[in-house]
Write a protein that holds these residues in place. Structure first.
Motif, PDB file in Angstrom:
ATOM      1  N   GLY A  47      36.869  34.590  29.868  1.00 57.24           N
ATOM      2  CA  GLY A  47      35.560  35.040  29.196  1.00 57.24           C
ATOM      3  C   GLY A  47      34.715  35.937  29.981  1.00 57.24           C
ATOM      4  O   GLY A  47      33.574  36.495  29.573  1.00 57.24           O
ATOM      5  N   SER A  48      35.185  36.383  31.296  1.00 53.97           N
ATOM      6  CA  SER A  48      34.507  37.053  32.249  1.00 53.97           C
ATOM      7  C   SER A  48      34.596  38.794  32.055  1.00 53.97           C
ATOM      8  O   SER A  48      33.577  39.298  32.540  1.00 53.97           O
ATOM      9  N   ASP A  49      35.467  39.078  31.151  1.00 54.67           N
ATOM     10  CA  ASP A  49      35.652  40.471  31.215  1.00 54.67           C
ATOM     11  C   ASP A  49      34.672  41.153  30.068  1.00 54.67           C
ATOM     12  O   ASP A  49      34.194  40.450  29.360  1.00 54.67           O
ATOM     13  N   SER A  50      34.439  42.386  30.257  1.00 48.82           N
ATOM     14  CA  SER A  50      33.676  43.182  29.303  1.00 48.82           C
ATOM     15  C   SER A  50      34.462  43.992  28.356  1.00 48.82           C
ATOM     16  O   SER A  50      35.625  44.143  28.774  1.00 48.82           O
ATOM     17  N   ASP A  51      34.054  44.446  27.304  1.00 50.01           N
ATOM     18  CA  ASP A  51      34.694  45.413  26.441  1.00 50.01           C
ATOM     19  C   ASP A  51      35.155  46.863  27.169  1.00 50.01           C
ATOM     20  O   ASP A  51      36.274  47.494  26.974  1.00 50.01           O
ATOM     21  N   THR A 110      37.874  34.701  39.314  1.00 50.71           N
ATOM     22  CA  THR A 110      38.758  33.472  39.682  1.00 50.71           C
ATOM     23  C   THR A 110      37.710  32.518  40.215  1.00 50.71           C
ATOM     24  O   THR A 110      36.675  32.964  40.699  1.00 50.71           O
ATOM     25  N   SER A 111      38.397  31.375  40.272  1.00 48.18           N
ATOM     26  CA  SER A 111      37.456  30.160  40.707  1.00 48.18           C
ATOM     27  C   SER A 111      37.288  30.377  42.294  1.00 48.18           C
ATOM     28  O   SER A 111      36.472  29.592  42.798  1.00 48.18           O
ATOM     29  N   ALA A 112      38.065  31.301  42.846  1.00 47.88           N
ATOM     30  CA  ALA A 112      38.066  31.426  44.314  1.00 47.88           C
ATOM     31  C   ALA A 112      36.926  32.798  44.648  1.00 47.88           C
ATOM     32  O   ALA A 112      36.734  32.944  45.612  1.00 47.88           O
ATOM     33  N   GLY A 113      36.368  33.084  43.441  1.00 49.81           N
ATOM     34  CA  GLY A 113      35.318  34.399  43.866  1.00 49.81           C
ATOM     35  C   GLY A 113      35.805  35.703  43.650  1.00 49.81           C
ATOM     36  O   GLY A 113      35.276  36.609  44.056  1.00 49.81           O
ATOM     37  N   GLU A 114      36.990  35.647  43.496  1.00 55.70           N
ATOM     38  CA  GLU A 114      37.875  37.183  43.303  1.00 55.70           C
ATOM     39  C   GLU A 114      37.643  37.967  42.126  1.00 55.70           C
ATOM     40  O   GLU A 114      37.568  37.125  41.040  1.00 55.70           O
ATOM     41  N   THR A 115      37.748  39.088  42.065  1.00 54.94           N
ATOM     42  CA  THR A 115      37.728  40.047  41.021  1.00 54.94           C
ATOM     43  C   THR A 115      39.159  40.528  40.804  1.00 54.94           C
ATOM     44  O   THR A 115      39.546  41.176  41.639  1.00 54.94           O
ATOM     45  N   ILE A 116      39.486  40.322  39.573  1.00 54.03           N
ATOM     46  CA  ILE A 116      41.047  41.273  39.087  1.00 54.03           C
ATOM     47  C   ILE A 116      40.613  41.943  38.078  1.00 54.03           C
ATOM     48  O   ILE A 116      40.120  41.792  36.992  1.00 54.03           O
ATOM     49  N   ARG A 117      40.993  43.373  38.255  1.00 58.48           N
ATOM     50  CA  ARG A 117      41.154  44.324  37.059  1.00 58.48           C
ATOM     51  C   ARG A 117      42.198  44.487  36.295  1.00 58.48           C
ATOM     52  O   ARG A 117      43.545  44.585  37.188  1.00 58.48           O
TER      53      ARG A 117
END
Length: 366
Positions: A202-206, A213-220
């Motif tokens: 639910g953390s993505d935007s339109d 992620t739970s480890a604080g990483e961001t995945i595109r």
């Protein structure tokens, strides 16, 4: 239930669930009993072929099969069972179906369309989603997530694929050696694997598809596929007379003949059972064939002592890695590459499964 067939009268057999086990059982006994198959969808789908169908939608034409194509001498109720009495099964659309023998084969709860056409169109839509994406996120490192990553990596080698798994290794249902070999294969195909992490979908935007992620990483990623565990389709049984036959995991307790414990005329087969083995399609087939044999004995008035017994299988698993390779775990060895791929990956047992249902392996008549 005495199990004695009246002269010239077929016994009423109701099968709840038209998956791997239920469909084969219905096909096998359709001329020996008055068979009614209850299933919320109009078709049987070969589940281990679904991921290939996402990268090659035409593959689904053979793996998604209308119940009426193989069940030519039975009754099909397209609905969900909601209750069981000592003599009847009640469905969500108001049917009351009498039975002499009952088989519960509901497996897992998959959210899929009702009709075959809708399911085929769904695969086309998923394929367009993969085709148009530059980067893809797969959540779950079990067999489904691993096989999907393999299918996409082989058919679309230019995609950036990230697989995130909450466990400490992939394929936790089989051995460490198989998991390690699978990890190395995925890395060789440029799949990025992140272990011991969860993803907030639910953390993505339109506008920008960024997942945390739970480890604080961001995945595109342009799109994502959720490949985590699917619950058993047994919650409804908690409101039926079989509620005390469920174990703590929602599985039906069965005896060595695959009858629900304490019940003379009710069987359970496939993933819904508490048989201590890995839940796999070829084992569900074994359940169906053994139950068919035992039901035939009972319906023909045979002795219970003649019934066959089921022994849980040891850990044997083959996980496809694209179209030509696979990782296979056998009791005494683990193999990865083209040899296990020859066993499963090319056709994914689709032709064999169709033949078991009495259908031509390659020809599809719409």
């Amino acid at each position: 239930m005495e199990g004695q067939e009246l002269e010239g009268q077929k016994r009423k057999l109701v099968i709840i669930g038209g998956g791997v086990a239920g469909s084969l059982l219905a096909k096998t006994l359709q001329f020996l009993a008055e068979v009614t198959l209850i299933d919320p969808k109009e078709y049987f789908e070969i589940p281990w072929a679904s991921l290939r169908s996402m990268v090659e939608p035409s593959f689904a034409a053979r793996s998604v099969i209308n119940h009426k194509d193989y069940l030519t001498n039975g009754r099909i109720i397209t609905s969900s069972a909601v209750n069981i009495t000592e003599t009847e099964v009640l469905t969500a659309d108001g049917h009351s179906i009498a039975y002499d023998y009952l088989v519960v084969a509901t497996g897992h709860s998959y959210a899929v369309p009702k009709t075959r056409t809708e399911r085929l169109n769904q695969y086309k839509a998923e394929n367009r989603k993969i085709f148009s994406a530059h980067s893809i996120l797969i959540v779950g490192g079990g067999p489904t997530g691993v096989e999907l990553a393999g299918e996409i990596a082989v058919d679309f080698p230019g995609k950036n694929i990230t697989l995130v798994h909450k466990g400490s290794r992939l394929l936790e249902f089989i051995g460490q050696r198989a998991a390690n070999r699978t990890m190395n294969w995925l890395k060789s195909k440029r799949v990025e694997v992140k272990l011991e992490q969860k993803v907030d979908l639910g953390s993505d935007s339109d506008d920008i598809k960024m997942y945390k992620t739970s480890a604080g990483e961001t995945i595109r990623a342009d799109c994502h596929f959720l490949c985590t565990g699917i619950p058993l389709c047994s919650a409804w049984l908690k409101e039926t007379m079989l509620k005390n036959n469920l174990d703590s995991q929602g599985r039906l307790r069965v005896d060595e003949s695959l009858r629900v414990k304490g019940r003379k005329n009710i069987f359970a087969i496939g993933d819904i059972t508490d048989v201590p083995e890995i839940k796999q399609g070829f084992l569900a087939h074994k359940h169906a064939l053994l139950a068919a044999k035992n039901l035939k004995i009972l319906m023909m008035g045979g002795r219970e002592s003649k019934m066959a017994t089921y022994k849980a299988s040891s850990a044997v698993a083959i996980v496809s890695l694209g179209r030509t390779e696979a990782v296979a775990q056998f009791p005494f060895t683990t193999i990865i590459g083209c040899i296990p791929g020859m066993i499963k990956s090319k056709d994914l047992f689709v032709g064999k499964t169709r033949k078991q249902l009495g259908l031509e392996p390659d020809v599809v008549h719409d």
